[in-house]
Design a protein around this motif. Structure first.
Motif, short mmCIF file in Angstrom:
data_model
loop_
_atom_site.label_atom_id
_atom_site.label_comp_id
_atom_site.label_asym_id
_atom_site.label_seq_id
_atom_site.Cartn_x
_atom_site.Cartn_y
_atom_site.Cartn_z
N PRO A 229 -47.46 3.46 104.65
CA PRO A 229 -48.80 3.85 105.12
C PRO A 229 -49.53 4.69 104.08
CG PRO A 229 -47.10 5.15 106.22
CD PRO A 229 -46.39 4.09 105.45
N VAL A 230 -50.84 4.48 103.99
CA VAL A 230 -51.67 5.25 103.07
C VAL A 230 -52.13 6.52 103.78
CG1 VAL A 230 -53.76 5.26 101.66
CG2 VAL A 230 -52.45 3.14 101.93
N PRO A 231 -51.89 7.69 103.21
CA PRO A 231 -52.32 8.93 103.88
C PRO A 231 -53.83 8.96 104.07
CG PRO A 231 -50.83 9.40 102.06
CD PRO A 231 -51.19 7.95 101.95
N ASP A 232 -54.27 9.59 105.16
CA ASP A 232 -55.71 9.72 105.40
C ASP A 232 -56.36 10.54 104.31
OD1 ASP A 232 -55.53 8.25 107.70
OD2 ASP A 232 -55.21 9.99 108.99
N HIS A 233 -55.69 11.57 103.84
CA HIS A 233 -56.25 12.41 102.78
C HIS A 233 -55.14 12.71 101.78
CE1 HIS A 233 -58.73 15.29 100.71
NE2 HIS A 233 -57.82 16.22 100.86
N VAL A 234 -55.31 12.21 100.58
CA VAL A 234 -54.32 12.42 99.54
C VAL A 234 -54.76 13.61 98.69
CG1 VAL A 234 -53.07 11.41 97.61
CG2 VAL A 234 -53.85 9.97 99.49
N THR A 235 -54.04 14.70 98.78
CA THR A 235 -54.38 15.88 97.98
C THR A 235 -53.77 15.71 96.59
OG1 THR A 235 -52.44 16.98 98.88
CG2 THR A 235 -54.54 17.42 99.96
N VAL A 236 -54.46 14.90 95.79
CA VAL A 236 -53.89 14.51 94.50
C VAL A 236 -53.80 15.69 93.55
CG1 VAL A 236 -54.14 12.94 92.55
CG2 VAL A 236 -54.80 12.21 94.81
N ARG A 237 -54.78 16.57 93.59
CA ARG A 237 -54.75 17.69 92.64
C ARG A 237 -53.49 18.52 92.82
NH1 ARG A 237 -59.47 19.09 89.87
NH2 ARG A 237 -61.17 17.65 90.26
N GLU A 238 -53.14 18.83 94.07
CA GLU A 238 -51.92 19.61 94.29
C GLU A 238 -50.68 18.80 93.94
OE1 GLU A 238 -53.17 20.00 98.10
OE2 GLU A 238 -54.59 21.56 97.56
N THR A 239 -50.72 17.50 94.26
CA THR A 239 -49.58 16.65 93.96
C THR A 239 -49.40 16.50 92.45
OG1 THR A 239 -50.07 15.42 95.97
CG2 THR A 239 -48.51 14.43 94.45
N VAL A 240 -50.51 16.35 91.73
CA VAL A 240 -50.44 16.24 90.27
C VAL A 240 -49.85 17.50 89.67
CG1 VAL A 240 -51.87 16.23 88.19
CG2 VAL A 240 -52.28 14.55 89.97
N GLU A 241 -50.29 18.64 90.15
CA GLU A 241 -49.78 19.90 89.61
C GLU A 241 -48.27 20.01 89.82
OE1 GLU A 241 -50.78 24.67 89.76
OE2 GLU A 241 -51.87 23.26 91.03
N SER A 242 -47.82 19.48 90.94
CA SER A 242 -46.39 19.54 91.24
C SER A 242 -45.58 18.57 90.39
CB SER A 242 -46.17 19.25 92.73
OG SER A 242 -44.80 19.10 93.01
N TRP A 243 -46.10 17.31 90.26
CA TRP A 243 -45.32 16.27 89.59
C TRP A 243 -45.52 16.22 88.09
CZ3 TRP A 243 -41.34 13.78 91.47
CH2 TRP A 243 -41.19 13.68 92.85
N ALA A 244 -46.67 16.67 87.60
CA ALA A 244 -46.96 16.53 86.17
C ALA A 244 -46.42 17.69 85.36
CB ALA A 244 -48.46 16.40 85.95
N GLY A 245 -45.80 18.65 86.01
CA GLY A 245 -45.23 19.78 85.27
C GLY A 245 -46.27 20.73 84.75
N GLU A 246 -47.46 20.78 85.39
CA GLU A 246 -48.55 21.63 84.92
C GLU A 246 -48.42 23.03 85.53
OE1 GLU A 246 -50.72 20.36 82.86
OE2 GLU A 246 -50.69 18.21 83.14
N THR A 247 -47.23 23.59 85.55
CA THR A 247 -47.02 24.88 86.16
C THR A 247 -47.24 26.00 85.15
OG1 THR A 247 -44.67 24.63 85.71
CG2 THR A 247 -45.44 24.02 87.90
N ALA A 248 -47.54 27.18 85.66
CA ALA A 248 -47.86 28.31 84.79
C ALA A 248 -46.61 28.78 84.06
CB ALA A 248 -48.45 29.44 85.61
N THR A 249 -46.80 29.13 82.78
CA THR A 249 -45.72 29.67 81.97
C THR A 249 -46.00 31.10 81.54
OG1 THR A 249 -46.76 28.74 79.99
CG2 THR A 249 -45.09 27.41 81.09
N GLY A 250 -47.15 31.64 81.93
CA GLY A 250 -47.53 32.99 81.56
C GLY A 250 -48.85 33.34 82.22
#
Length: 322
Positions: A229-250
């Motif tokens: 099923p396709v989600p009604d609202h895909v919060t891609v920005r939060e998902t991208v931050e989680s999966w793309a490794g764009e986490t804070a290092t400082g």
């Protein structure tokens, strides 16, 4: 073949829209050249049913009417297929114009330009090309743009729109060689200067996000419907931050103009008023922060670290050079 089908659909639509009474299959077959050339009645019937379904999917309202003698006829009433008048206020028109300018570097540039031309012809209050959207505001030296140079952008955009599964080769940042992925794409998102697609990975049976610049080779479409099923609202920005490794290092320290940059303020660890219309913020610092800060133009000044300040200055100089 595509042109022949498009011409056949257009002729069928014109016949159905131009008649004042329902037309039978026999009458339609004798009126449209492609149907006349059909090799058999079965071939014509299959062709006609497919065409009728395609027109309905495109939004044409086709009525089926049974005649006195039991014959089935078809027509598309003009009043049922006429869109209501489009009315836009000045702010809505400005938003459309701004959105069209964002897409000027992408494949959608032609479609966006054509849409604006039609709205202008209908009397919509759209600003002229190159003019300010608000005469009361000074012209900005920075113009919003969303680059879409990746070859995978257009096929994935169409696959998201049509809900079609795709297959492509993908190279992770930590992998030496690409791997094949079978994906049901949901939505595309541009985040901090990079395009991502979110969807369902069939082999891993889980939601995944893929950066378009890491897709190698051609994106191939696959037959069949989505299995998840396709989600009604895909919060891609939060998902991208989680999966793309764009986490804070400082952390980073910046000056931000007062009453500006609310997304930055929402992520601030500390905030101190400096006076003279400026505030000082400490914000998480990670990969991609320089591209995000550039979006705020002259409203942001990086204080430290020096590497981040240099990266932002380099990006601003590149924007100034066009």
């Amino acid at each position: 073949m595509a042109i022949a089908k498009a011409e056949r659909l257009m002729n069928l639509a014109l016949c159905l829209l131009g008649t004042r009474r329902p037309l039978t299959k026999r009458e339609l077959r004798s009126s449209i050249e492609a149907y006349i050339e059909a090799s058999s009645d079965d071939s014509f019937n299959r062709m006609f049913e497919r065409d009728k379904d395609d027109l309905r999917e495109l939004g044409l309202v086709i009525e089926t009417v049974e005649g006195i003698e039991g014959d089935i006829g078809y027509l598309a009433r003009r009043d049922s297929n006429r869109l209501p008048p489009i009315t836009l206020d000045a702010e809505e028109a400005a938003a459309l114009g701004l959105a069209a300018k964002i897409w000027q570097q992408a494949r959608l540039a032609g479609a966006a330009s054509g849409a604006l031309q039609k709205l202008r012809a209908a009397g919509m209050p759209l600003a002229a090309d190159g003019a300010d959207y608000d005469a009361g505001q000074p012209h900005s030296a920075l113009e919003p743009r969303i680059p879409a140079h990746e070859a995978a952008f257009e096929p994935l955009m169409l696959a998201c729109r049509d809900r079609r599964p795709v297959v492509f080769d993908y190279r992770k940042s930590t992998a030496a060689h690409p791997e094949q992925r079978q994906v049901e794409p949901w939505i595309l998102e541009c985040w901090r200067g990079h395009w991502y697609v979110a969807g369902w990975d069939r082999e891993r049976k889980a939601e995944r996000v893929f950066r378009l610049s890491r897709i190698t080779g051609r994106v191939r479409s696959r037959q069949g419907a989505f299995t998840a099923p396709v989600p009604d609202h895909v919060t891609v920005r939060e998902t991208v931050e989680s999966w793309a490794g764009e986490t804070a290092t400082g952390t980073a320290r910046i000056k931000l103009r007062a009453e500006h940059g609310y997304p930055l303020r929402a992520r601030a660890l500390t905030l101190r008023e400096l006076g003279d219309g400026w505030d000082e913020l400490e914000i998480p610092n990670g990969h991609g922060l320089d591209a995000w800060l550039v979006e705020f133009g002259p409203d942001v000044v990086v204080l430290e670290p020096a590497e981040l300040r240099a990266d932002v200055i380099d990006r601003l100089r590149a924007v100034a050079k066009g």
